[in-house]
Design a protein around this motif. Structure first.
Motif, PDB file in Angstrom:
ATOM      1  N   LYS A   1       0.830  -1.193   0.000  1.00 59.87           N
ATOM      2  CA  LYS A   1       0.000   0.000   0.000  1.00 59.87           C
ATOM      3  C   LYS A   1       0.871   1.252   0.000  1.00 59.87           C
ATOM      4  N   ALA A   2       1.943   1.191   0.786  1.00 61.56           N
ATOM      5  CA  ALA A   2       2.845   2.339   0.859  1.00 61.56           C
ATOM      6  C   ALA A   2       3.457   2.623  -0.501  1.00 61.56           C
ATOM      7  N   LYS A   3       3.830   1.552  -1.197  1.00 63.09           N
ATOM      8  CA  LYS A   3       4.445   1.737  -2.504  1.00 63.09           C
ATOM      9  C   LYS A   3       3.497   2.470  -3.441  1.00 63.09           C
ATOM     10  N   LYS A   4       2.254   2.024  -3.419  1.00 59.21           N
ATOM     11  CA  LYS A   4       1.283   2.663  -4.288  1.00 59.21           C
ATOM     12  C   LYS A   4       1.125   4.135  -3.965  1.00 59.21           C
ATOM     13  N   MET A   5       1.001   4.392  -2.663  1.00 61.55           N
ATOM     14  CA  MET A   5       0.807   5.787  -2.262  1.00 61.55           C
ATOM     15  C   MET A   5       1.964   6.652  -2.720  1.00 61.55           C
ATOM     16  N   LEU A   6       3.142   6.091  -2.547  1.00 65.23           N
ATOM     17  CA  LEU A   6       4.328   6.866  -2.861  1.00 65.23           C
ATOM     18  C   LEU A   6       4.435   7.090  -4.358  1.00 65.23           C
ATOM     19  N   GLU A   7       4.116   6.072  -5.069  1.00 63.82           N
ATOM     20  CA  GLU A   7       4.179   6.150  -6.514  1.00 63.82           C
ATOM     21  C   GLU A   7       3.232   7.232  -7.016  1.00 63.82           C
ATOM     22  N   GLU A   8       2.053   7.225  -6.455  1.00 60.41           N
ATOM     23  CA  GLU A   8       1.089   8.226  -6.876  1.00 60.41           C
ATOM     24  C   GLU A   8       1.561   9.616  -6.502  1.00 60.41           C
ATOM     25  N   TYR A   9       2.151   9.668  -5.313  1.00 58.36           N
ATOM     26  CA  TYR A   9       2.637  10.961  -4.865  1.00 58.36           C
ATOM     27  C   TYR A   9       3.699  11.484  -5.827  1.00 58.36           C
ATOM     28  N   ASN A  10       4.619  10.591  -6.224  1.00 57.43           N
ATOM     29  CA  ASN A  10       5.690  11.010  -7.114  1.00 57.43           C
ATOM     30  C   ASN A  10       5.139  11.515  -8.445  1.00 57.43           C
ATOM     31  N   ALA A  11       4.227  10.751  -8.967  1.00 60.08           N
ATOM     32  CA  ALA A  11       3.643  11.173 -10.228  1.00 60.08           C
ATOM     33  C   ALA A  11       2.909  12.498 -10.051  1.00 60.08           C
ATOM     34  N   GLN A  12       2.300  12.617  -8.890  1.00 57.11           N
ATOM     35  CA  GLN A  12       1.572  13.835  -8.599  1.00 57.11           C
ATOM     36  C   GLN A  12       2.501  15.029  -8.548  1.00 57.11           C
TER      37      GLN A  12
END
Lengths: 485, 109
Positions: free
Chosen positions: A317-328
Motif C-alpha cells: 500500500k505504501a508503494k502505491k501511495m508513494l508512486e502516486e505521490y511522485n507522479a503527482q
C-alpha cells in the motif's frame, strides 16, 4: 509468622520466587537472581572478553536493573567487557525528558559513559512533532520503528560489538502470545531468540530473557535502584495491553506459564512449506529490512512529503501511495505551469482543449498510457477548465462537476493544487471510481513519469505493474476492482 | 472490640500515579466493626484494607489498581518489605505500625 529462607541460611525469607516457588531471603535472592543471569549469558555465549557492549537504557526498571547487573557480573566474573549506556531521545515532552534524567543518574551511579541520540538529529522529527502530524493512533509504529534503527545507529557510532536490551521473560512471553494471536509467523520464529541480528548488523542480546518482571522489580526495590516509571504520555499499545493483562492473569494462577510460553515459542517449528520474508538490507539506508526499502525510510519519507499515513499498514500500500505521490509531484509542476499558461490565454484557446479531448480518446483510453491516475485528475481539475466540459463521452459524473472558473487567479489555483497534493486519498478514491480521464498534456506527463521512474528505480516494478491498470481505472472501462484501495 | 490500626502505606513503580503521585501515606483505620458493621472477623486484613483504599484514596480508574477483591495482577504487595505471598496475601491480618507497599510492575520498561 516468618518463613525461613529455603537455602537454610538462617534468615527469614523476603519473597517467593515466581519461577521456582522458592522462599528466599534478600541476600539469597540477589545471589540467585544474578547467578541465573550469569548462566544465561555464559550458556548462550552472549559476550566475548574485550567486547564493547552498549546497554540500551531507557531509565525504566528493566534497563536500570540490566545495567546494574551487567556491571556487577562484569566485575565478579571478569567478563572483560567495556560497558556503556545508549539512550534514545524520542522527543516526548513530559516523558522522555524526565526519564533521561534517570539515565544520567545511572551513568553517574554505574560510572559508564552515556550516549544520547535524538530522533530530531537522526530523522529531523521529534515524536511530539510526529504526533502533531499523524495523531495518536499510529504513533507507536513510528516510535518503535525509529527506535530500532536509532539504537543501531547509536551502536555503530559507539563502535560496540553488541547491544544489550532489557527485555524480560514477561515481555518475551507477551510477544510470543501476540505473534500467535496475530498469526505473525516470521516474528514468532524470531522473537524468542536470545541473540538477534543478521549479517552486517550489530547483534542484540537479551540477558534478562529468563528473568521474571516481578523479580526485576523486587531486585530494583531491594537494591534501591533509581528508575523511572511513568507511562508514555501517548496512547499505549492497546493490543499489547490485552496480551499483557491475559498473561498476568494466567501468571497469577500458574506462575511458570511465562517460562512455558517462552519454551513453546523456542521449540515451535515452522513448517517448511511456510514461506517467510527473507531479510535483506534497505537499498536506501543499508539497514536490515524485510522489504527493499525499510520501514523507517518509508515512514520518514511519508512524514517529509506530508503523507504521514505512508507506511502504516502493508508495504504494498505504501508503494502505491508513494508512486502516486511522485507522479503527482511531477504533474503538480506541470499543472502549475499549464495553469499559468492557460489562465493567460484561456479565452482564446478553446480549440486547443478540443484537440486535447481527442488526444484522450485516441491515446489514453486505449490503455497505453503511462500516466498515473492522479495526474489525470490534477490536470483535469485545475488546469484545463474548458477541457473538462469537452471531456470524452465515457466520462460520467465528476467531469460535470469540474468546471473551474476561468477567472480564477493563479494564487487560488496554487492553493487548490497544494491542497490536493496533500489530500491524496480523496483523489485516489475519485480516480478509483473511474470517472475521469483526459489529461491535456499527456505527452509531457508521459515523459516526466518516465524520468521519475528512473530516479526512483526502486519502484520500477510496481510502476510497470500499475501502468496496465492505470488507464483502465481512470476511464472505468476495465477491471478497476483489482486496485487495492 | 479491636481498636484502630495505624499503617504506613507506600506506592511505587508507577502505582503512586493513581494516588495523586503521593508515595507515602500515614493512615489510621477505624475499628473494623465500625467500618464494616456486618463483618464476621475481628481484625483488619489486606482484603478489608483494599476496600478501604478504594473508598478513601482511590479516586479514579480503580480498575488499574483493583481486580475483583484483590489487586490487579502485576501489582506487587509488600508487607513490611516482604512479599505478601509469604504472608497469606489477602488474609494477612494487619498489625499496628505495619508498612504496606504496593509496587506496580506494569509501568514502563
Amino acid at each position: 509468622m516468618p518463613v525461613p529462607c529455603r537455602t537454610g541460611c538462617g534468615k527469614n525469607a523476603m519473597l517467593k520466587r515466581p519461577k521456582t516457588g522458592d522462599a528466599l531471603c534478600k541476600d539469597c535472592f540477589f545471589w540467585a537472581f544474578e547467578t541465573e543471569i550469569h548462566f544465561t549469558i555464559t550458556k548462550a555465549e552472549l559476550f566475548k572478553s574485550g567486547d564493547s557492549v552498549a546497554v540500551a537504557a531507557s531509565g525504566g526498571k528493566d534497563s536500570t536493573v540490566l545495567a546494574h547487573v551487567l556491571k556487577t557480573l562484569n566485575q565478579r566474573f571478569n567478563y572483560g567487557l567495556n560497558l556503556m549506556l545508549l539512550s534514545i531521545d524520542e522527543g516526548i515532552t513530559g516523558y522522555r525528558d524526565d526519564s533521561l534524567e534517570t539515565v544520567k543518574q545511572n551513568r553517574d551511579d554505574y560510572e559508564m559513559p552515556l550516549k544520547i541520540l535524538s530522533y530530531k538529529e537522526l530523522y529531523g522529527w521529534t515524536m511530539d512533532e510526529i504526533v502533531a502530524q499523524i495523531g495518536r493512533k499510529n504513533n507507536c509504529t513510528f516510535c518503535g520503528v525509529f527506535r530500532r534503527q536509532a539504537l543501531d545507529r547509536g551502536a555503530a557510532m559507539l563502535g560496540v560489538k553488541c547491544i544489550a536490551t532489557g527485555h524480560n521473560a514477561d515481555d518475551i512471553a507477551e510477544t510470543v502470545l501476540m505473534n500467535v494471536l496475530r498469526g505473525d509467523i516470521a516474528r514468532l520464529k524470531r522473537c524468542t531468540a536470545i541473540t538477534t541480528g543478521s549479517e552486517g548488523t550489530i547483534p542484540r542480546v537479551k540477558p534478562l530473557k529468563y528473568t521474571y518482571e516481578k523479580e526485576i522489580v523486587m531486585y530494583a526495590h531491594y537494591k534501591k535502584l533509581v528508575y523511572f516509571s511513568t507511562e508514555c504520555v501517548f496512547a499505549p499499545n492497546a493490543y499489547r495491553g490485552h496480551a499483557r493483562a491475559l498473561l498476568k492473569d494466567m501468571e497469577k494462577i500458574r506462575a511458570s506459564c511465562i517460562m512455558d510460553i517462552i519454551y513453546s515459542g523456542e521449540t515451535m517449528a515452522v513448517k517448511e512449506e511456510v514461506t517467510l520474508p527473507s531479510q535483506r538490507t534497505c537499498i536506501r539506508c543499508n539497514f536490515v529490512s524485510s522489504q527493499e526499502v525499510c520501514k523507517a525510510c518509508v515512514l520518514l519519507e511519508g512524514l517529509n512529503k506530508g503523507l504521514p499515513k505512508l507506511g502504516i499498514g502493508k508495504s504494498s500500500k505504501a508503494k502505491k501511495m508513494l508512486e502516486e505521490y511522485n507522479a503527482q509531484q511531477t504533474n503538480y509542476k506541470e499543472s502549475l505551469q499549464a495553469a499559468a499558461k492557460e489562465l493567460d490565454d484561456v479565452q482564446s484557446k478553446k480549440e486547443l482543449c478540443l484537440s486535447d479531448s481527442k488526444n484522450c480518446k485516441s491515446g489514453l483510453c486505449k490503455g497505453k498510457t503511462k500516466l498515473n491516475r492522479n495526474s489525470s485528475i490534477n490536470s483535469n481539475d485545475y488546469t484545463n477548465s474548458s477541457n473538462a466540459k469537452e471531456c470524452c463521452s465515457n466520462c460520467s459524473g465528476s467531469c460535470e462537476r469540474i468546471k473551474v472558473n476561468a477567472d480564477v487567479n493563479n494564487t487560488k489555483v496554487n492553493t487548490l493544487l497544494e491542497k490536493y497534493v496533500i489530500n491524496e486519498t480523496n483523489i485516489a478514491k475519485v480516480n478509483g471510481e473511474g470517472t475521469l480521464c483526459n489529461p491535456s498534456n499527456s505527452d509531457d506527463n508521459l515523459n516526466n513519469s518516465d524520468d521519475e521512474e528512473h530516479t526512483h528505480a526502486e519502484y520500477i516494478d510496481t510502476h510497470i505493474e500499475q501502468e496496465d491498470e492505470t488507464c483502465s481505472a481512470s476511464c472505468g472501462k476495465l477491471g478497476s476492482l483489482n486496485i487495492g484501495f | 472490640m479491636a481498636a484502630s490500626v495505624k499503617l504506613h502505606l507506600q506506592f511505587g513503580g508507577g502505582a503512586e500515579l493513581l494516588f495523586d503521585k503521593i508515595k507515602k501515606r500515614e493512615i489510621e483505620l477505624p475499628a473494623l466493626k465500625k467500618y464494616f458493621p456486618d463483618c464476621q472477623h475481628d481484625k483488619w486484613n489486606i482484603r478489608d484494607l483494599l476496600v478501604w483504599i478504594k473508598d478513601n484514596l482511590l479516586r479514579e480508574r480503580p480498575e488499574l489498581f483493583l481486580q475483583g477483591d484483590s489487586v490487579r495482577p502485576g501489582i506487587l504487595v509488600l508487607i513490611n518489605d516482604a512479599d505478601w505471598e509469604l504472608y497469606g496475601e489477602l488474609d494477612y491480618e494487619l498489625q499496628d505500625n505495619d508498612t504496606i507497599m504496593f509496587i506496580s510492575t506494569l509501568h514502563g520498561g
